[in-house]
Design an enzyme around this catalytic site. Sequence first.
Site, PDB file in Angstrom:
ATOM      1  N   ARG A 234      73.690  49.448  13.791  1.00 28.93           N
ATOM      2  CA  ARG A 234      74.872  49.949  13.075  1.00 28.93           C
ATOM      3  C   ARG A 234      74.501  51.180  12.233  1.00 28.93           C
ATOM      4  O   ARG A 234      74.854  52.305  12.565  1.00 28.93           O
ATOM      5  CB  ARG A 234      75.460  48.824  12.199  1.00 28.93           C
ATOM      6  CG  ARG A 234      76.838  49.119  11.632  1.00 28.93           C
ATOM      7  CD  ARG A 234      76.868  49.998  10.406  1.00 28.93           C
ATOM      8  NE  ARG A 234      76.047  49.514   9.294  1.00 28.93           N
ATOM      9  CZ  ARG A 234      75.811  50.236   8.210  1.00 28.93           C
ATOM     10  NH1 ARG A 234      76.304  51.451   8.072  1.00 28.93           N
ATOM     11  NH2 ARG A 234      75.035  49.770   7.242  1.00 28.93           N
ATOM     12  N   ASP A 235      73.752  50.975  11.170  1.00 33.10           N
ATOM     13  CA  ASP A 235      73.444  52.101  10.272  1.00 33.10           C
ATOM     14  C   ASP A 235      72.607  53.148  11.004  1.00 33.10           C
ATOM     15  O   ASP A 235      72.787  54.353  10.822  1.00 33.10           O
ATOM     16  CB  ASP A 235      72.670  51.577   9.046  1.00 33.10           C
ATOM     17  CG  ASP A 235      72.828  52.464   7.825  1.00 33.10           C
ATOM     18  OD1 ASP A 235      73.419  53.555   7.964  1.00 33.10           O
ATOM     19  OD2 ASP A 235      72.362  52.080   6.750  1.00 33.10           O
TER      20      ASP A 235
ATOM     21  N   HIS B  88      68.298  48.106   0.240  1.00 27.42           N
ATOM     22  CA  HIS B  88      68.694  48.862   1.457  1.00 27.42           C
ATOM     23  C   HIS B  88      68.337  50.322   1.170  1.00 27.42           C
ATOM     24  O   HIS B  88      69.109  51.056   0.565  1.00 27.42           O
ATOM     25  CB  HIS B  88      70.201  48.662   1.670  1.00 27.42           C
ATOM     26  CG  HIS B  88      70.804  49.437   2.793  1.00 27.42           C
ATOM     27  ND1 HIS B  88      71.271  48.846   3.946  1.00 27.42           N
ATOM     28  CD2 HIS B  88      71.061  50.758   2.945  1.00 27.42           C
ATOM     29  CE1 HIS B  88      71.783  49.760   4.751  1.00 27.42           C
ATOM     30  NE2 HIS B  88      71.675  50.939   4.163  1.00 27.42           N
TER      31      HIS B  88
ATOM     32  N   HIS C  49      67.156  54.123   2.143  1.00 25.80           N
ATOM     33  CA  HIS C  49      66.987  55.213   3.116  1.00 25.80           C
ATOM     34  C   HIS C  49      65.731  55.995   2.711  1.00 25.80           C
ATOM     35  O   HIS C  49      65.329  56.001   1.546  1.00 25.80           O
ATOM     36  CB  HIS C  49      68.248  56.087   3.154  1.00 25.80           C
ATOM     37  CG  HIS C  49      69.387  55.406   3.879  1.00 25.80           C
ATOM     38  ND1 HIS C  49      69.738  55.737   5.159  1.00 25.80           N
ATOM     39  CD2 HIS C  49      70.205  54.392   3.511  1.00 25.80           C
ATOM     40  CE1 HIS C  49      70.745  54.958   5.549  1.00 25.80           C
ATOM     41  NE2 HIS C  49      71.054  54.133   4.565  1.00 25.80           N
TER      42      HIS C  49
ATOM     43  N   CYS D  79      73.837  58.450   7.032  1.00 26.16           N
ATOM     44  CA  CYS D  79      75.242  58.128   6.831  1.00 26.16           C
ATOM     45  C   CYS D  79      76.065  59.377   7.109  1.00 26.16           C
ATOM     46  O   CYS D  79      75.754  60.450   6.581  1.00 26.16           O
ATOM     47  CB  CYS D  79      75.473  57.644   5.400  1.00 26.16           C
ATOM     48  SG  CYS D  79      77.213  57.342   5.056  1.00 26.16           S
TER      49      CYS D  79
ATOM     50  N   ASN E 112      67.303  54.720   7.527  1.00 27.01           N
ATOM     51  CA  ASN E 112      66.773  53.640   6.695  1.00 27.01           C
ATOM     52  C   ASN E 112      65.268  53.597   6.889  1.00 27.01           C
ATOM     53  O   ASN E 112      64.746  54.073   7.891  1.00 27.01           O
ATOM     54  CB  ASN E 112      67.310  52.293   7.184  1.00 27.01           C
ATOM     55  CG  ASN E 112      68.804  52.193   7.086  1.00 27.01           C
ATOM     56  OD1 ASN E 112      69.506  52.665   7.950  1.00 27.01           O
ATOM     57  ND2 ASN E 112      69.274  51.596   6.020  1.00 27.01           N
TER      58      ASN E 112
END
Length: 306
Positions: A15-16, A211, A213, A244, A253
Amino acid sequence: MSLPSRVKIVEVGPRDGLQNEKLIVPAAIKIELIERLAAAGLSAIEVTSFVPAKWVPQMGDNDEVLRGVLSSPQRKPGVAYPVLVPNLRGFDSALEAGATEVAIFGAASESFSQKNINCSIAESLKRFDAVVDAASALEIKVRGYVSCVVACPYEGAIDPAKTAWVAKKLYEMGCYEVSLGDTVGAGTPASVQRMIEACAAHVPISKLAGHYHDTYGMAIANIYASLELGMAVFDSSIAGLGGCPYAVGSSGNVATEDVVFLLEGLSIKTGIDLDKLLAAGQFISQALGREPASKAAKALWSKRVS
Ligand code: HMG
Ligand code: MG
């Protein structure tokens, strides 16, 4: 405080990691990636997001990917497959595709909230409340995200008290865990620890996740700083994929391979097979036509093939 003896990794690569990729990755590749990650021992894998394809084109196959993962003969029992939902509309679509866990995503910065989900923080909390109500009636677990926990691409530094306020709201609303997103990757061990301490005054540290990055190469140092405070859940992305779409210039990430290498070196258990993880990283990197961003993956892979 001694470091935790076991850490849970939430894999957010599908996803990310992929949401910012221009090249649309076929659903079959995404499904195989997720199967490989589960086979490597990851117990939570964020599959996709139920947002409009005009906002994030890469997630336009959300229904196909989630259905494919959930109905696969390779599906591993006990693995959680959460999906992002920004509102009730996304929740309903996720439910139709069979979702059993969802994640809502807010921000500690007003400007980022507007750019990312087109509404104020206050309005987002109302939308999330509706999602949590609907989910809890169906016994669907909800994870919460706070973005821009130390810095925002539009506003700069964020007051830890602001992050803590949003984290508290999400926790009180019913999120079983709140993931603290350093969206731009500008945090350092000192600013990350200040932010976690502010959040942990309202939400138990066992219910908080990191979380991070890796834009400035600080993510592994920030994980170590978080471990020192007792945090034991971290989000990461296979091969360091990601970024993002609403935080231009921010990189992926922290790479899952780097996190597992760190934790193995600290004798902290993860339940993850590093060899299988490396192979999953190679698989998606080849599909994207580039090398993994993970330094550990590159070093370990070159030893394996030499
Ligand atoms: P909007 O345009 O304000 O929505 O978007 P709206 O409510 O005005 O609706 C407009 C149209 O979209 C309507 O259709 C809705 O039905 C439809 P129309 O009547 O025009 O035909 N619509 C939907 N369609 C499909 N799925 C939905 C949905 N909702 C409405 N869920 C919205 C508001 C929240 C939808 C939009 O801003 C959005 O999807 N934003 C998400 C952007 C995104 O995915 N960002 C990346 C994820 S967050 C992240 O990466 C950070 C994180 O990793 C942590 C960190 O690193 O910090 C989590
Ligand atoms: Mg993120």
